[in-house]
Design a protein around this motif. Structure first.
Motif, short mmCIF file in Angstrom:
data_model
loop_
_atom_site.label_atom_id
_atom_site.label_comp_id
_atom_site.label_asym_id
_atom_site.label_seq_id
_atom_site.Cartn_x
_atom_site.Cartn_y
_atom_site.Cartn_z
N LYS A 60 89.51 20.16 73.06
CA LYS A 60 89.53 20.20 71.59
C LYS A 60 88.36 19.41 71.01
O LYS A 60 87.77 19.80 69.99
CB LYS A 60 90.86 19.64 71.08
N ARG A 61 88.05 18.28 71.64
CA ARG A 61 86.92 17.48 71.16
C ARG A 61 85.62 18.28 71.29
O ARG A 61 84.77 18.24 70.39
CB ARG A 61 86.80 16.18 71.98
N LEU A 62 85.46 19.00 72.41
CA LEU A 62 84.26 19.80 72.59
C LEU A 62 84.19 20.93 71.57
O LEU A 62 83.12 21.23 71.03
CB LEU A 62 84.22 20.37 74.01
N ASP A 63 85.35 21.54 71.27
CA ASP A 63 85.37 22.61 70.26
C ASP A 63 84.99 22.07 68.89
O ASP A 63 84.26 22.71 68.13
CB ASP A 63 86.77 23.24 70.21
N ARG A 64 85.47 20.87 68.56
CA ARG A 64 85.11 20.27 67.26
C ARG A 64 83.62 19.95 67.21
O ARG A 64 82.96 20.17 66.18
CB ARG A 64 85.94 19.00 67.04
N LEU A 65 83.09 19.44 68.33
CA LEU A 65 81.65 19.12 68.37
C LEU A 65 80.82 20.39 68.20
O LEU A 65 79.82 20.39 67.47
CB LEU A 65 81.32 18.44 69.69
N ILE A 66 81.24 21.49 68.85
CA ILE A 66 80.50 22.74 68.74
C ILE A 66 80.60 23.31 67.34
O ILE A 66 79.63 23.84 66.78
CB ILE A 66 81.02 23.74 69.79
N HIS A 68 80.89 21.67 64.57
CA HIS A 68 80.10 20.88 63.63
C HIS A 68 78.59 21.02 63.87
O HIS A 68 77.82 21.03 62.91
CB HIS A 68 80.49 19.39 63.73
N CYS A 69 78.19 21.12 65.13
CA CYS A 69 76.76 21.09 65.47
C CYS A 69 76.20 22.43 65.94
O CYS A 69 74.99 22.56 66.11
CB CYS A 69 76.50 20.04 66.56
N GLY A 70 77.06 23.40 66.17
CA GLY A 70 76.58 24.65 66.72
C GLY A 70 76.76 24.68 68.23
O GLY A 70 76.87 23.62 68.87
N PRO A 71 76.77 25.83 68.84
CA PRO A 71 77.04 25.92 70.29
C PRO A 71 75.98 25.26 71.15
O PRO A 71 76.30 24.55 72.10
CB PRO A 71 77.12 27.44 70.53
N VAL A 72 74.70 25.48 70.82
CA VAL A 72 73.64 24.92 71.67
C VAL A 72 73.58 23.41 71.55
O VAL A 72 73.63 22.67 72.54
CB VAL A 72 72.27 25.55 71.30
N THR A 73 73.53 22.92 70.31
CA THR A 73 73.44 21.48 70.10
C THR A 73 74.69 20.77 70.59
O THR A 73 74.63 19.67 71.15
CB THR A 73 73.21 21.18 68.61
N GLY A 74 75.84 21.37 70.39
CA GLY A 74 77.09 20.76 70.84
C GLY A 74 77.14 20.59 72.34
O GLY A 74 77.53 19.53 72.84
N HIS A 75 76.74 21.62 73.08
CA HIS A 75 76.72 21.51 74.54
C HIS A 75 75.68 20.48 75.00
O HIS A 75 75.89 19.77 75.99
CB HIS A 75 76.43 22.87 75.17
N ILE A 76 74.55 20.41 74.28
CA ILE A 76 73.51 19.42 74.65
C ILE A 76 74.05 18.01 74.46
O ILE A 76 73.89 17.14 75.32
CB ILE A 76 72.23 19.65 73.82
#
Length: 436
Positions: A60-66, A68-76
């Motif tokens: 869930k934390r990763l989904d929230r990060l993605i 807010h920041c977008g898929p590429v930036t979130g995964h980075i």
């Protein structure tokens, strides 16, 4: 001892000041009670907001990060967080607590480095001690907050690693923090400030951890007036750093002929018997011909070979310093003496410098000499290049006039440049023998 997370949360919830300097073993003069009160008030606001939120699982934390920041930036960001944690664990494994304790003991206000520093009582040194002490207190505070925010064994590992990293940065800065005001004045060429410090009794031979003196700094900065003032007040003219550099080496590195002359006047050694950094090799390497000529005029061996560099002529050919090559040959440098079996002609062939090739062959370089790999200069030249053509043209027997010139110069020896003028030869013949 630091308070635990449960005690901190209860204290904040009840509005009590359990997050105090006494419980954290921090000097109240460093973190004042007013700062603690402000931190507690801010902590209450944060606690009120965070306590109402549920702890999300990792996905869930990763989904929230993605989101807010977008898929590429979130995964980075997520990948960087993982790398950061792994780096902290690696750092904790590399730096044991004993080294951290040694660093704290050495850099503290009562540490060994501070006590060995003769001017620590001055105002600038007091400020440096204060900054170091405050930094350590902040490190302790950061470690406490980091451990309680992460929690568990991983939090302790990460907290200790964060402390080790920050302390290592403090120790690195302290290597330069021991530069005295006299070092700064000499490096910046501030003569009035330097003389004022000397008049106040500052030791002119004060060195850093790397054994760098103020005279080293003045010569590296080409500040001849500062260098002369230091020498007149007893600075060691032949001081050596941990890297083997002398003030004369620094002067040749910067190309200051004036500093070279001043240092030699005060008894600087132009050439050491041990394998220290060679001033003449440094001057030739950087193309400072005037410094090179001054050293040669002070009886420096023109064919002095340093194991890792070779002779000055070999260095000049390697770095393509044509002016230095020409002057060294004029002053009688051995044209075939380079680095062990490698000749200056080998170095010139590697660098594809036709002008240097012509100079060396005019002064009688042996084209058939082979190095440790059994290769001649022609073997090292690039195929169908101008260097290869120049070497092929010189492979045949030299002209009779060239043989006579080389024979005369060899008979006159290394001082042939001065001896030819005393022979009172006709001007055309004299110019021919001097390659003019």
């Amino acid at each position: 001892m630091p308070v635990r997370a449960s005690q901190l949360s209860q204290g904040i919830f009840k509005g009590k000041s359990c997050f105090s300097t006494a419980e954290l073993n921090i000097d109240p003069t460093v973190v004042t009670p007013k700062a603690v009160q402000t931190l507690r008030d801010f902590g209450i606001l944060v606690y009120d907001r965070v306590s109402m939120e549920a702890v999300l699982p990792m996905d869930k934390r990763l989904d929230r990060l993605i989101s807010h920041c977008g898929p590429v930036t979130g995964h980075i960001f997520a990948l960087l967080a993982v790398f950061n944690f792994l780096f902290l664990v690696f750092l904790r494994w590399m730096i044991p607590d004993s080294i951290i304790d040694v660093a704290v003991d050495a850099t503290g206000p009562q540490g060994a480095w501070t006590n060995n520093y003769s001017h620590s009582k001055r105002e600038d040194e007091k400020k440096q001690i204060w900054y170091t002490y405050r930094a350590k207190c902040l490190v302790k505070l950061l470690r406490f907050m980091f451990e309680n925010s992460v929690g568990g064994q991983h939090g302790q590992v990460a907290g200790r690693s964060l402390q080790a990293l920050t302390l290592s940065l403090i120790c690195v800065s302290d290597c330069w923090a021991d530069r005295s005001p006299l070092h700064e004045a000499a490096a910046q060429g501030r003569l009035l400030a330097l003389k004022t410090l000397i008049a106040q009794g500052v030791n002119v031979n004060l060195v850093t951890i790397n054994r760098v003196s103020s005279l080293h700094e003045a010569c590296l900065g080409r500040h001849v007036a500062c260098a002369k003032a230091l020498l007149e007040n007893g600075a060691h003219v032949n001081g050596v750093t941990v890297h083997g550099a002398t003030p004369l080496f620094n002067a040749c590195c910067s190309g200051s002929a004036a500093c070279v002359n001043v240092l030699l006047e005060f008894g600087a050694k132009a050439q050491f018997e041990v394998h220290l950094a060679s001033p003449i090799h440094e001057a030739v390497k950087r193309g400072h011909r005037e410094c090179m000529e001054i050293l040669l005029a002070n009886n420096v061996n023109i064919d002095h070979e340093v194991p890792q560099l070779g002779t000055p002529l070999y260095v000049a050919c390697t770095y393509q310093r044509v002016d230095c090559v020409k002057k060294l040959l004029e002053l009688g440098a051995s044209v075939d003496h380079g680095q062990w079996l490698d000749t200056p002609l080998h170095a010139a062939a590697r660098q594809s410098n036709v002008e240097v090739i012509h100079l060396l062959t005019d002064y009688g370089a042996n084209l058939k000499r082979r190095n440790a790999q059994g290769k001649s200069a022609l073997d090292l030249a690039a195929p169908k290049s101008s260097v290869e053509q120049a070497l092929l043209l010189r492979e045949g027997p030299p002209a009779l006039s060239q043989l006579c010139r080389l024979c005369v110069r060899k008979c006159l020896g290394r001082a042939c440049h001065q001896a030819i003028h005393k022979l009172r030869l006709p001007e055309p013949l004299e110019r021919f023998l001097l390659y003019q």
